[in-house]
Design a protein around this motif. Sequence first.
Motif, PDB file in Angstrom:
ATOM      1  N   UNK A 117     -48.964  23.020  41.009  1.00 55.68           N
ATOM      2  CA  UNK A 117     -50.040  23.906  41.461  1.00 55.68           C
ATOM      3  C   UNK A 117     -50.699  23.289  42.686  1.00 55.68           C
ATOM      4  N   UNK A 118     -51.293  24.148  43.525  1.00 56.94           N
ATOM      5  CA  UNK A 118     -51.994  23.620  44.703  1.00 56.94           C
ATOM      6  C   UNK A 118     -53.108  22.644  44.362  1.00 56.94           C
ATOM      7  N   UNK A 119     -53.735  22.765  43.192  1.00 62.85           N
ATOM      8  CA  UNK A 119     -54.900  21.933  42.900  1.00 62.85           C
ATOM      9  C   UNK A 119     -54.548  20.521  42.455  1.00 62.85           C
TER      10      UNK A 119
ATOM     11  N   UNK B 134     -62.001   8.776  41.111  1.00 63.58           N
ATOM     12  CA  UNK B 134     -61.526  10.140  41.367  1.00 63.58           C
ATOM     13  C   UNK B 134     -62.427  10.921  42.318  1.00 63.58           C
ATOM     14  N   UNK B 135     -63.310  10.217  43.021  1.00 59.09           N
ATOM     15  CA  UNK B 135     -64.219  10.914  43.942  1.00 59.09           C
ATOM     16  C   UNK B 135     -64.334  10.227  45.291  1.00 59.09           C
TER      17      UNK B 135
ATOM     18  N   UNK C  34     -58.724  12.442  46.962  1.00 62.76           N
ATOM     19  CA  UNK C  34     -59.485  13.479  47.662  1.00 62.76           C
ATOM     20  C   UNK C  34     -58.612  14.292  48.604  1.00 62.76           C
TER      21      UNK C  34
ATOM     22  N   UNK D 151     -50.040  19.203  47.999  1.00 61.27           N
ATOM     23  CA  UNK D 151     -49.420  20.294  48.759  1.00 61.27           C
ATOM     24  C   UNK D 151     -49.754  20.210  50.245  1.00 61.27           C
ATOM     25  N   UNK D 152     -50.884  19.576  50.577  1.00 61.95           N
ATOM     26  CA  UNK D 152     -51.271  19.472  51.980  1.00 61.95           C
ATOM     27  C   UNK D 152     -50.386  18.479  52.723  1.00 61.95           C
TER      28      UNK D 152
ATOM     29  N   UNK E 208     -60.862  20.984  38.395  1.00 60.14           N
ATOM     30  CA  UNK E 208     -60.817  21.947  39.499  1.00 60.14           C
ATOM     31  C   UNK E 208     -60.254  23.264  39.009  1.00 60.14           C
TER      32      UNK E 208
ATOM     33  N   UNK F  16     -58.221  26.746  39.282  1.00 62.53           N
ATOM     34  CA  UNK F  16     -57.036  27.106  40.081  1.00 62.53           C
ATOM     35  C   UNK F  16     -57.444  27.967  41.278  1.00 62.53           C
ATOM     36  N   UNK F  17     -56.664  27.896  42.328  1.00 62.14           N
ATOM     37  CA  UNK F  17     -56.937  28.706  43.509  1.00 62.14           C
ATOM     38  C   UNK F  17     -55.624  29.045  44.198  1.00 62.14           C
ATOM     39  N   UNK F  18     -55.673  30.057  45.043  1.00 61.31           N
ATOM     40  CA  UNK F  18     -54.521  30.401  45.872  1.00 61.31           C
ATOM     41  C   UNK F  18     -54.541  29.486  47.086  1.00 61.31           C
ATOM     42  N   UNK F  19     -53.365  29.227  47.633  1.00 57.37           N
ATOM     43  CA  UNK F  19     -53.274  28.310  48.779  1.00 57.37           C
ATOM     44  C   UNK F  19     -52.428  28.957  49.870  1.00 57.37           C
TER      45      UNK F  19
ATOM     46  N   UNK G  38     -51.239  28.280  54.145  1.00 55.67           N
ATOM     47  CA  UNK G  38     -51.306  27.373  55.284  1.00 55.67           C
ATOM     48  C   UNK G  38     -51.304  28.211  56.551  1.00 55.67           C
TER      49      UNK G  38
ATOM     50  N   UNK H 154     -59.716  24.453  54.678  1.00 59.01           N
ATOM     51  CA  UNK H 154     -59.672  23.031  54.320  1.00 59.01           C
ATOM     52  C   UNK H 154     -58.972  22.273  55.439  1.00 59.01           C
ATOM     53  N   UNK H 155     -59.656  21.242  55.959  1.00 57.34           N
ATOM     54  CA  UNK H 155     -59.113  20.458  57.059  1.00 57.34           C
ATOM     55  C   UNK H 155     -58.696  19.091  56.549  1.00 57.34           C
ATOM     56  N   UNK H 156     -59.695  18.222  56.287  1.00 62.04           N
ATOM     57  CA  UNK H 156     -59.412  16.930  55.653  1.00 62.04           C
ATOM     58  C   UNK H 156     -59.599  17.045  54.151  1.00 62.04           C
TER      59      UNK H 156
ATOM     60  N   UNK I 196     -62.950  18.943  48.470  1.00 63.37           N
ATOM     61  CA  UNK I 196     -62.253  18.654  47.217  1.00 63.37           C
ATOM     62  C   UNK I 196     -63.193  17.953  46.240  1.00 63.37           C
ATOM     63  N   UNK I 197     -64.045  17.071  46.767  1.00 64.79           N
ATOM     64  CA  UNK I 197     -65.039  16.406  45.930  1.00 64.79           C
ATOM     65  C   UNK I 197     -65.926  17.455  45.251  1.00 64.79           C
TER      66      UNK I 197
ATOM     67  N   UNK J 246     -64.154  19.377  42.561  1.00 62.40           N
ATOM     68  CA  UNK J 246     -64.014  18.630  41.298  1.00 62.40           C
ATOM     69  C   UNK J 246     -65.277  18.736  40.459  1.00 62.40           C
TER      70      UNK J 246
ATOM     71  N   UNK K  68     -55.360  26.207  54.474  1.00 60.39           N
ATOM     72  CA  UNK K  68     -55.124  24.869  55.012  1.00 60.39           C
ATOM     73  C   UNK K  68     -54.939  24.983  56.520  1.00 60.39           C
TER      74      UNK K  68
ATOM     75  N   UNK L  88     -54.979  22.194  58.454  1.00 61.44           N
ATOM     76  CA  UNK L  88     -54.749  20.827  58.927  1.00 61.44           C
ATOM     77  C   UNK L  88     -53.560  20.686  59.861  1.00 61.44           C
TER      78      UNK L  88
END
Lengths: 215, 333
Positions: free
Chosen positions: A61-63, A84-85, A104, A108-109, B1, B3-6, B8, B28-30, B35-36, B39, B50, B52
């Motif tokens: 999954x992307x997450x 984890x942060x 972080x 997938x990125x 987190x 779930x989400x669609x992604x 690019x 989302x870049x970096x 992401x913090x 979470x 994305x 990036x």
Amino acid sequence: MESKEVTRRDFVGTAALTGAAALLPAEAEAQKQSTASSHAAPHTTEVTLRINGKEQRLSIEPRVTLLDALRERLQLTGTKKGCDHGQCGACTVVINGRRVNSCLTLAIMHDGEEIGTVEGLAQGENLHPMQTAFIKNDGLQCGYCTPGQICSAVALVEELRKDTVSFVTPDVRKHGPIQITDDEIRERMSGNICRCGAYPNIVAAVRSVYEGSRA
Amino acid sequence: MRPFEYSRANDVPGAVKLLGADPKARFIGGGTNLIDLMKYQVEQPARLVDISRIPLNKIEELPNGGVRIGALARNADMANDPLVRQRFPVLSEALLAGASPQLRNLATAGGNLMQRTRCYYFYDPGFSQCNKRTPGSGCAALDGINRIHAILGASSDCIATNPSDMSVALAALAAVVRVEGPKGAREIPFDNFHRLPGTTPHIDTNLQHGELITSIDLPAVPGSGQNFSYIKVRDRNSYAFALVSAAVVLEVDGNQIKSARVALGGVAHKPWRTAEAEAALAGKPLNERTYSEAAAIALNGAKPFEHNRFKVELAKRTIVRACATAAARGKQA
């Protein structure tokens, strides 16, 4: 393989499932179900990561963070989950030559990118100079932060060889080799914390490798 | 987190289109802040776009001596760039003061502008009272632990501060944020980018949904920009947010200040520039009395809270220290 050495990880994993099944049938059943369903999660995508020179294909999954992909999907457990942060650096890996917090960022990125982990440092039985330096200088106690420290330090030495500046460098306008004081090393390692307090020895280890590389 | 669609995006128009199609999508870049926050479930985008891999990371000269920084330039690359180090060294210093080497390697220029406050009550959804997360729910910081909170420009709805070091330097440099959106391209002067909390603390910036930051322009500063300093006061020597910080750039003529830029961090919902304080430095001699008088003006009207009263005096002294450091720099490079 016919005879397989049972690792501690295998033993504890099996015992946990078996023990749970004996004492708490409902919970164990739920746990078994969730383990089964995690391999058939919805909306997974193909991701290819080049890890320590080897191509790894994942369906995730992307997450999924890069850290979880390394540890949970690829069993590359050298990289640690400390906070984890992005606050401790235990998850530090090197992507295309840059040290980053793998907790972080999403796996997938980094599709198609070169990722270096602590497992990739040694060449067979030959330790990386930074690993040797950490041992020689006693740069660890419990060892939990150590993979992150070492990966961070390896990238740090490369940054220094490129004359990158830090907040401690007296004048950012000046170019050329950085004068490596202990303050410079501490600042450049400030993204990796050590609860055991091995810092003075870590600084010594980093210094020894840097000076060795410049000799 | 959750779930989400992604998706690019490969270019700016594609990115804008993808985001515009979904009100719950985020760029989302970096990802080092987003992401913090995901979470902690403070941010819960339904889709991440994305950006990036879009080639927006160049740092190049502008005519008239300025510099254009691509929105996807990594913080570490901005800080080490020869053009930035030579012409806008205060920006390089401010960037190096922030976060950790690992975070600076991933964090982008645009993302740094968009990062959210680190107010404890905002960051932990366990606290139900946060007007920034949940409009109308109240502000737990007002009578909570407000040590890291604002002393200027706050409202009874929100007393959070902007945590970015880079933004303090960009404020002093009067940067311009260039964006592209569904209605085309526009330029946002830096002072208009971040908002004061007022009655709408849930809105941090004046960026509209669907707009993508493409670059940050730094116009040439009066003088050489070589009398600069970024002073950051914090609980630790490194890897900690500012309690108070100051970016100062002086245009110096002999023993006198011709003009000045002063911006404060850690004290408000946005980097804080005071025209009156800058005017109070202009035409004055380079000495501590000059700096102290300007500092007092800058902190005029400061309203501290129970746990951050120290910030008023600390901010004044930080301005004085920053001015003295900038004055001592000289043209030596």
